[in-house]
Design an enzyme around this catalytic site. Structure first.
Site, short mmCIF file in Angstrom:
data_model
loop_
_atom_site.label_atom_id
_atom_site.label_comp_id
_atom_site.label_asym_id
_atom_site.label_seq_id
_atom_site.Cartn_x
_atom_site.Cartn_y
_atom_site.Cartn_z
N PRO A 246 -2.78 -14.48 18.54
CA PRO A 246 -3.87 -14.23 18.10
C PRO A 246 -5.20 -15.32 17.85
O PRO A 246 -4.74 -16.29 17.48
CB PRO A 246 -3.86 -13.52 16.96
CG PRO A 246 -2.68 -12.93 16.88
CD PRO A 246 -1.78 -13.83 17.48
N ASN A 247 -6.31 -15.00 18.47
CA ASN A 247 -7.36 -16.07 18.45
C ASN A 247 -7.58 -17.06 19.25
O ASN A 247 -8.32 -17.97 19.21
CB ASN A 247 -7.71 -16.50 16.74
CG ASN A 247 -7.84 -15.25 15.98
OD1 ASN A 247 -8.77 -14.42 16.31
ND2 ASN A 247 -7.24 -14.94 15.03
N ARG B 63 -14.31 -23.03 18.91
CA ARG B 63 -14.59 -23.05 17.33
C ARG B 63 -13.60 -24.22 16.75
O ARG B 63 -12.49 -24.49 17.31
CB ARG B 63 -14.25 -21.76 16.80
CG ARG B 63 -15.14 -20.54 17.43
CD ARG B 63 -16.18 -20.61 16.40
NE ARG B 63 -17.01 -19.20 16.67
CZ ARG B 63 -17.52 -18.89 17.73
NH1 ARG B 63 -17.89 -19.97 18.85
NH2 ARG B 63 -18.29 -17.77 18.02
N TYR C 5 -8.23 -28.00 16.50
CA TYR C 5 -7.57 -27.56 17.81
C TYR C 5 -8.04 -28.25 19.11
O TYR C 5 -7.50 -28.11 20.07
CB TYR C 5 -7.97 -25.98 17.77
CG TYR C 5 -7.23 -25.23 16.66
CD1 TYR C 5 -5.72 -25.23 16.64
CD2 TYR C 5 -7.89 -24.65 15.85
CE1 TYR C 5 -5.29 -24.52 15.64
CE2 TYR C 5 -7.53 -23.92 14.69
CZ TYR C 5 -5.94 -23.73 14.59
OH TYR C 5 -5.39 -23.06 13.63
N ASN D 150 3.17 -19.82 21.73
CA ASN D 150 2.60 -20.21 20.41
C ASN D 150 2.11 -18.97 19.83
O ASN D 150 1.14 -18.35 20.38
CB ASN D 150 1.01 -21.04 20.97
CG ASN D 150 0.57 -21.53 19.85
OD1 ASN D 150 0.68 -20.86 18.57
ND2 ASN D 150 -0.44 -22.39 19.99
N ALA E 107 -0.91 -17.13 14.49
CA ALA E 107 -0.79 -16.79 12.93
C ALA E 107 0.18 -15.60 12.83
O ALA E 107 1.09 -15.65 11.85
CB ALA E 107 -2.06 -15.92 12.42
N GLU F 172 8.87 -23.02 20.89
CA GLU F 172 7.75 -22.73 19.95
C GLU F 172 6.73 -23.68 19.93
O GLU F 172 7.27 -24.95 19.66
CB GLU F 172 8.14 -22.34 18.32
CG GLU F 172 7.19 -21.95 17.46
CD GLU F 172 7.76 -21.49 16.16
OE1 GLU F 172 9.01 -21.65 15.94
OE2 GLU F 172 6.99 -21.80 15.12
N HIS G 80 2.89 -25.34 18.40
CA HIS G 80 1.58 -25.32 17.69
C HIS G 80 0.93 -26.31 17.82
O HIS G 80 1.33 -27.73 17.99
CB HIS G 80 1.88 -25.33 16.16
CG HIS G 80 2.83 -23.83 15.79
ND1 HIS G 80 2.33 -22.76 15.79
CD2 HIS G 80 4.11 -23.88 15.61
CE1 HIS G 80 3.23 -21.91 15.45
NE2 HIS G 80 4.23 -22.48 15.33
N ARG H 36 -0.68 -28.60 6.84
CA ARG H 36 -1.83 -27.69 6.51
C ARG H 36 -1.11 -26.76 5.28
O ARG H 36 -0.39 -27.30 4.69
CB ARG H 36 -2.07 -26.89 7.74
CG ARG H 36 -2.48 -27.74 8.90
CD ARG H 36 -2.72 -26.86 10.31
NE ARG H 36 -4.17 -26.14 9.82
CZ ARG H 36 -4.31 -25.15 10.61
NH1 ARG H 36 -3.87 -25.04 12.00
NH2 ARG H 36 -5.56 -24.44 10.32
O1 CA2 Z 1 -1.69 -24.85 15.56
C1 CA2 Z 1 -1.47 -23.68 16.13
O2 CA2 Z 1 -1.36 -23.78 17.25
C2 CA2 Z 1 -1.42 -22.45 15.54
O3 CA2 Z 1 -0.42 -21.56 16.06
C3 CA2 Z 1 -2.92 -21.92 15.50
C4 CA2 Z 1 -3.05 -20.71 14.77
C5 CA2 Z 1 -2.57 -20.74 13.37
O4 CA2 Z 1 -2.73 -19.65 12.69
C6 CA2 Z 1 -1.23 -21.48 13.22
O5 CA2 Z 1 -0.91 -21.48 12.01
C7 CA2 Z 1 -1.17 -22.63 13.94
C8 CA2 Z 1 -4.45 -20.27 15.02
C9 CA2 Z 1 -5.08 -19.97 16.36
C10 CA2 Z 1 -6.28 -19.56 16.19
O6 CA2 Z 1 -6.83 -20.50 16.91
C11 CA2 Z 1 -8.22 -20.72 17.02
C12 CA2 Z 1 -8.69 -21.95 18.14
C13 CA2 Z 1 -9.85 -22.20 18.00
C14 CA2 Z 1 -11.00 -21.35 16.99
C15 CA2 Z 1 -10.36 -20.62 16.12
C16 CA2 Z 1 -9.20 -20.20 16.13
#
Ligand code: CA2
Length: 150
Positions: free
Chosen positions: A10-11, A18, A23, A74, A77, A98, A100, A107
């Site tokens: 997700p996301n 963003r 990221y 990946n 969340a 996996e 990230h 974090r």
């Molecule tokens: O660091 C990572 O790759 C995560 O898997 C990213 C997830 C986060 O919940 C994990 O704890 C770590 C969040 C993905 C959302 O990605 C976005 C990217 C740009 C803007 C907003 C969200």
């Protein structure tokens, strides 16, 4: 050519659009292109997918059974919440890595636990989007019969 499935949770469709301070500025399409190029060099093909829906990711893991020689995931969340993804991965027979993008251990505490890590053969966190490429190299080594420990 052996297939490597690369799944994104997700996301991650917002990558590069963003929160670049966490990221980075690369989009998911950029990551997909880089993965396809490296996989081709390594003699593999990739299936690169993203969904905001847990059940869709579960279905794709099921489809990977018998089709993909390895899996890079990946779970975003869902990493920290999803027993369903863990159960699906436990039913997948190939290597799982996996990834990230961010260094989750630096974090919030809720990001320090991963259900998926109970199944993953390796975990890469904090290497930015390069983590996907590192994961591909490792998967390629693991599915290469001559050098299983890479
Ligand atoms: O660091 C990572 O790759 C995560 O898997 C990213 C997830 C986060 O919940 C994990 O704890 C770590 C969040 C993905 C959302 O990605 C976005 C990217 C740009 C803007 C907003 C969200």
């Amino acid at each position: 050519m052996p297939l490597i499935a690369i799944l994104n949770g997700p996301n991650l469709n917002l990558l590069g659009l963003r929160q670049p301070e966490i990221y980075g500025r690369e989009t998911l399409a950029d990551v997909e292109r880089a993965c396809a190029a490296l996989a081709a060099d390594l003699g593999h093909e990739t299936r690169f997918l993203q969904s905001n829906w847990e059940g869709q990711l579960v279905d794709w893991i099921h489809e990977a059974r018998g089709e993909a020689a390895g899996l890079v995931i990946n779970p975003a969340a869902l990493t920290h919440t999803s027993v369903a993804l863990l159960d699906a991965l436990n039913a997948y027979e190939g290597p799982v890595i996996e990834v990230h993008i961010s260094q989750v251990h630096r974090r919030e505490a809720f990001r320090h636990h991963s259900y998926v890590s109970l199944r993953a053969d390796a975990v890469i966190a904090g290497a930015g989007t390069q983590g996907y490429l590192l994961a591909l190299r490792r998967i390629a080594a693991l599915i290469e019969p001559e050098s299983p420990q890479g």
